[in-house]
Scaffold this active site. Sequence first.
Site, PDB file in Angstrom:
ATOM      1  N   ASP A 479       0.373 113.120  63.314  1.00 23.98           N
ATOM      2  CA  ASP A 479       1.044 113.264  64.601  1.00 23.98           C
ATOM      3  C   ASP A 479       0.368 114.352  65.443  1.00 23.98           C
ATOM      4  OD1 ASP A 479       2.973 112.856  66.529  1.00 23.98           O
ATOM      5  OD2 ASP A 479       4.643 113.009  65.145  1.00 23.98           O
ATOM      6  N   ASP A 549       7.614 106.398  70.831  1.00 24.71           N
ATOM      7  CA  ASP A 549       8.871 106.885  70.254  1.00 24.71           C
ATOM      8  C   ASP A 549      10.040 106.039  70.729  1.00 24.71           C
ATOM      9  OD1 ASP A 549       7.895 108.865  68.677  1.00 24.71           O
ATOM     10  OD2 ASP A 549       8.331 110.510  70.052  1.00 24.71           O
TER      11      ASP A 549
HETATM   12  C1  GLA Z   1       6.960 112.667  67.107  1.00 22.36           C
HETATM   13  C2  GLA Z   1       6.732 111.287  66.559  1.00 22.36           C
HETATM   14  C3  GLA Z   1       7.972 110.811  65.836  1.00 22.36           C
HETATM   15  C4  GLA Z   1       8.302 111.770  64.727  1.00 22.36           C
HETATM   16  C5  GLA Z   1       8.450 113.176  65.279  1.00 22.36           C
HETATM   17  C6  GLA Z   1       8.578 114.187  64.175  1.00 22.36           C
HETATM   18  O1  GLA Z   1       7.894 112.651  68.137  1.00 22.36           O
HETATM   19  O2  GLA Z   1       6.365 110.409  67.566  1.00 22.36           O
HETATM   20  O3  GLA Z   1       7.766 109.521  65.331  1.00 22.36           O
HETATM   21  O4  GLA Z   1       7.285 111.729  63.759  1.00 22.36           O
HETATM   22  O5  GLA Z   1       7.364 113.558  66.077  1.00 22.36           O
HETATM   23  O6  GLA Z   1       8.700 115.471  64.639  1.00 22.36           O
END
Ligand code: GLA
Length: 739
Positions: A479, A549
């Site tokens: 990420d 997301d």
């Molecule tokens: C980001 C990612 C999510 C999750 C969060 C965790 O927003 O896109 O899928 O992994 O971080 O903190």
Amino acid sequence: MSIVFHPEAQEFHLFNDQVSCVLEVMANGHIGNLYYGKRIADVPSFAYLHEDRDRPLTAINAPWPSAFSLNYLRQDYPAFGTTDYRYPAYKIRRENGSEIMDFKYVSHSISAGKPSMAPLPATYVEHDSAADSLAIELFDAVTATRLILHYTMFADLPVLARHTEFIQEGEESLCLEQAMSLNLDLPDADYEWVHLYGAWARERHIRVSPLAEGLQSIYSMRGTSSAEHNPFIALKRPAADETSGEVIAASLVYSGNFLGQVEVSTDRETRLQLGIHPNNFRWNLAKGNSFVTPEAVLVYSDQGLGGMSHAFHDLWNNYLVRGEYKNTPRPILLNNWEATFMNFTEADILRIASKTAEAGAELFVLDDGWFGKRDDDFAGLGDWKVNLKKLPNGIKGLSEKVEAMGMKFGLWIEPEMVNEDSDLFREHPDYVLTDPERFASPSRHQYILDFSRKEVVDNIHAQVSAVIRDAKISYIKWDMNRYLSEVYSRGTDAGQQGEVLHRYILGVYDLYDRLTTEFPDILFESCSSGGARFDPGLLYYAPQAWCSDDTDAAERMRIQYGTSLVYPNSSIGAHVSAVPNDQVGRTTPLQTRANVAFFGAFGYELDLNHLPADEFAAVKEQIVFYKEWREVCQFGTFHRLINPFGGNDMAWISVAKDQKRAILGYYQILGLPNPRLLRVYPRGLCQDAVYEVRNQASGAVLRLPGSVIEHAGLPIDRDLLRELGGDFASLLLTFTEVD
Ligand code: GLA
């Protein structure tokens, strides 16, 4: 496929069955572009396409009586400073302040195959017969600087890959202030331009706009390729649609700042450029230094946007993605993020994992919150050691238990970041990318690690690889949850601060390279607050990317529809999550959430223990169904049938490469009163073959030849949609060839 040099005409013709590109060495030694487009026959000279014009207010770049003015010539890698007043492809500043350069043709070489661009990610071929490459060498005699223009023509795709290399051999220290990867001059401006724009949770929406005189551009100056724009531009003829008409598209194999721009002259000629954004970019070209631009790929389609997408999908799947998961179905996973966020114990995770195994999924992914003091987003990033309070048996113990349930185990990391509340920050505050005399702006309470410094990458590599080595890990979600600000490296001197942004991306690629080399069996999925770094650069290391997301099915239709313009379903991480949806508060039917996510690298993002028995049973059925159809969904030829932007319906179909099977998804936004039947026209089927068409919702079956299905269409029963809930109802139709 071939690359031919005509010595008398001093012209190059690069072509395959689908596309041609003709370049010339012009009278001043620069490289001109005589033609780019549909494949044309090779002739000894295309010189008639060279257009010298002496016009009012034109400066002539050669002694009288020449009419040679760069301003009206289509060039391949134009400079500013003599007679072209349009935007240049590169800019170099000399020690004396002059920005005038004059790279002249010296030689060229043609070779089979495609040279590696390491340490940059790039398309590659496994066999020399799959591509031919051309390198044209130019030289600026005053500064003794070499410029090499690289081209690769693929054999079976309408794709020309491009990049450029600067090498300083002279004594002067030059400053390279701009170096685009691609410049394409076209003789008219009868195009619309297409790009993908968005923001967090609504990435890669499609925008089609008319071309106007002057500049139009998209860009990222955020340090990642960004959710706001994707490093992709297409020029389409106004009449071009999904299946017909000319499209010329460019994509940049890069994950950092970029600029894509289209300049239309008042004579309505077009200049398309794509490359690293010149803002905040300065590369030191002292003697012995060189700079290689990222790769840009140029796609030509005379079959509309659909043809363009097919070329991109095949290019990325066959010539960019590497490793064990290349053209291999992706595991069905469940990720615990939306189920628990950071608030979990080992027992919670095992309860979710156990239900996931019972449902038939193949991979369980533990997301954020497992390391350091990571109970919320104020702490922990930078400390890649398991939090034994939450997970007393460590990642090793947990992964073994998950494996004992019959699933693989995956783990989330965010290696480029640090929280102030972390041991890493306390020990090495200078590892943060910031100007120590200025305020360091946090984002999500975190700072960027200075990946332009090798010792920083080394530190994170040591920590992360130790975790991976110690446990049974089959998947990593990498990420990256903020954009860059205050970009200043404390590991670099003043003269090189302009290199930091690019060196940061090289650091990211370096860590990816180390981890994918050391752990070749691991499936990597990239992520950046969802889809803020969804680009071909990362697909080279991570064959799939968390698309957004936003897991709401109605928004996902649009995000995935837009994403499919450039990226194949196999690369699009897509999950079913709980309702009401966490990002938009909307409730959509469980089957619709799956019907959208099926057209991607499929998974779940919720606690299945919380589903009522009938929904859990439905999930089990979805997983059985998907195992049967995922190869078609992920690796079929994908056709967009009904565009959701602005309308109430959406449909797409993925057809197996051998055309024996296909799966169509139809989706309705809102239920309609007293509706007429809608007819959907599938594409990509074999015209003569007879298919059994099964409506997966009603069980109804039709047997029809491909030609009937495609041209007479298939009616969508809106009454059935009402029974399925009306708003956000959807259908899957499967097609199986019968004898
Ligand atoms: C980001 C990612 C999510 C999750 C969060 C965790 O927003 O896109 O899928 O992994 O971080 O903190």
